[in-house]
Design an enzyme around this catalytic site. Structure first.
Site, mmCIF file in Angstrom:
data_model
loop_
_atom_site.group_PDB
_atom_site.id
_atom_site.type_symbol
_atom_site.label_atom_id
_atom_site.label_comp_id
_atom_site.label_asym_id
_atom_site.label_seq_id
_atom_site.Cartn_x
_atom_site.Cartn_y
_atom_site.Cartn_z
ATOM 1 N N LYS A 78 0.055 -28.485 -6.592
ATOM 2 C CA LYS A 78 -1.228 -28.376 -5.887
ATOM 3 C C LYS A 78 -2.198 -29.417 -6.426
ATOM 4 O O LYS A 78 -2.068 -29.960 -7.525
ATOM 5 C CB LYS A 78 -1.814 -26.976 -6.025
ATOM 6 N N ASP A 111 -3.810 -19.537 -10.822
ATOM 7 C CA ASP A 111 -3.302 -20.363 -9.724
ATOM 8 C C ASP A 111 -2.183 -19.691 -8.932
ATOM 9 O O ASP A 111 -1.883 -20.107 -7.806
ATOM 10 C CB ASP A 111 -2.777 -21.702 -10.260
#
Length: 289
Positions: free
Chosen positions: A13, A137
């Site tokens: 990401k 996350d």
């Protein structure tokens, strides 16, 4: 009954911005960010074990007892009162300590795959709740699409990002997240944004990114390597997460690779495209929990 899955992706990401907007009484920082998935990815093979054992092989970073894939598998076993085990084999491509979410993504893919392999039938929100126990996350990777994140990372809203490419530079020396969040120079009072304002900013200013990364000045004070990476990519570059990786928008993946052609020694470059939806997104039910 399915016995194994091969080459399951765990994509990295980027945080297009990362604001620290406050701090809870328990010490957790309140964040706002836009998360996107990119096509740099780890790969997992997961095999069912009737013995109930959780076995981990392949690339292991740091203390094996703290491995996020093992922790994810054991957490899911406990939550579902499941007696089946798994052999998890991981091949790393996402560098550790980069702010690219590699370990969290590995844990998310583990949860998604074992929910299916063990035929547990947990819905997406249930898996997101488990993921939040593993790291800030992990919920995003289970959510599985570009998102505006709030809270400690668990409050996620889908957010549309134009098709995009990125040049990424990762210094050979990673950063330590805990020390960054404890640093007295970290600002924790950035003004909160509204998602509608963000949508307007993205549409009107793309590819110029809104906001900033509140962690970046702290890391720059500590790391000449990060300062050098930012300088290499130019004034539009910024850090993702807690670093050390930095990134900048590129017109396409070919030109992203060209931007990295003369990268200096002491860093690794990656050319990546945005992935709008996690490759395993359809593996998780959207039904109400």
């Amino acid at each position: 009954m399915q016995k194994a899955y091969q080459n399951l992706p765990a994509p990295a990401k980027l945080n297009l911005f990362l604001h620290v907007v406050g701090r809870r009484a328990d010490g957790y920082h309140l964040l706002e960010s836009i998360f996107i998935l990119i096509d740099l990815a780890d790969s997992l093979d997961i095999e069912l074990l009737e013995s109930g054992e959780i076995r981990r092989t392949g690339d292991i970073v740091g203390d094996p007892e703290k491995d996020l894939c093992v922790r994810a598998a054991k957490l899911l076993q406990q939550h579902a009162d499941c007696r089946i085990g798994a052999h998890i084999h991981l091949r790393k491509r996402i560098p550790s300590g980069a702010g690219l979410g590699g370990g969290s993504s590995d844990a998310a893919t583990t949860l998604i795959a074992l929910n299916r392999l063990w035929n547990l039938g947990l819905c997406r929100q249930e898996l997101i709740g488990l993921g939040a126990k593993l790291g800030a996350d992990v919920p995003f990777f289970i959510f599985g699409e570009s998102a505006f994140a709030q809270g400690i990372g668990e409050d996620l809203q889908a957010f549309e990002i134009p098709p995009s490419s990125w040049a990424i530079v990762m210094p050979d020396t990673p950063t330590g997240t805990a020390g960054i969040f404890a640093d007295p120079h970290l600002t924790r009072d950035t003004k909160s944004l509204k998602i509608i304002n963000l949508s307007e900013l993205i549409q009107s200013n793309w590819p110029h990114l809104p906001g900033h990364n509140d962690l970046q000045p702290v890391v720059e004070r500590r790391s000449a390597d990060v300062r050098r990476a930012l300088s290499f990519l130019g004034k539009e570059a910024r850090m993702t997460g807690s670093g050390s990786a930095v990134f900048v928008h590129a017109p396409d993946k070919t030109r992203a690779a060209a931007m990295l052609k003369d990268l200096y020694q002491g860093a690794t470059g990656y050319a990546a495209d945005t992935v709008p939806v996690h490759p395993l997104h359809a593996w998780v039910s959207e039904r109400a929990c």
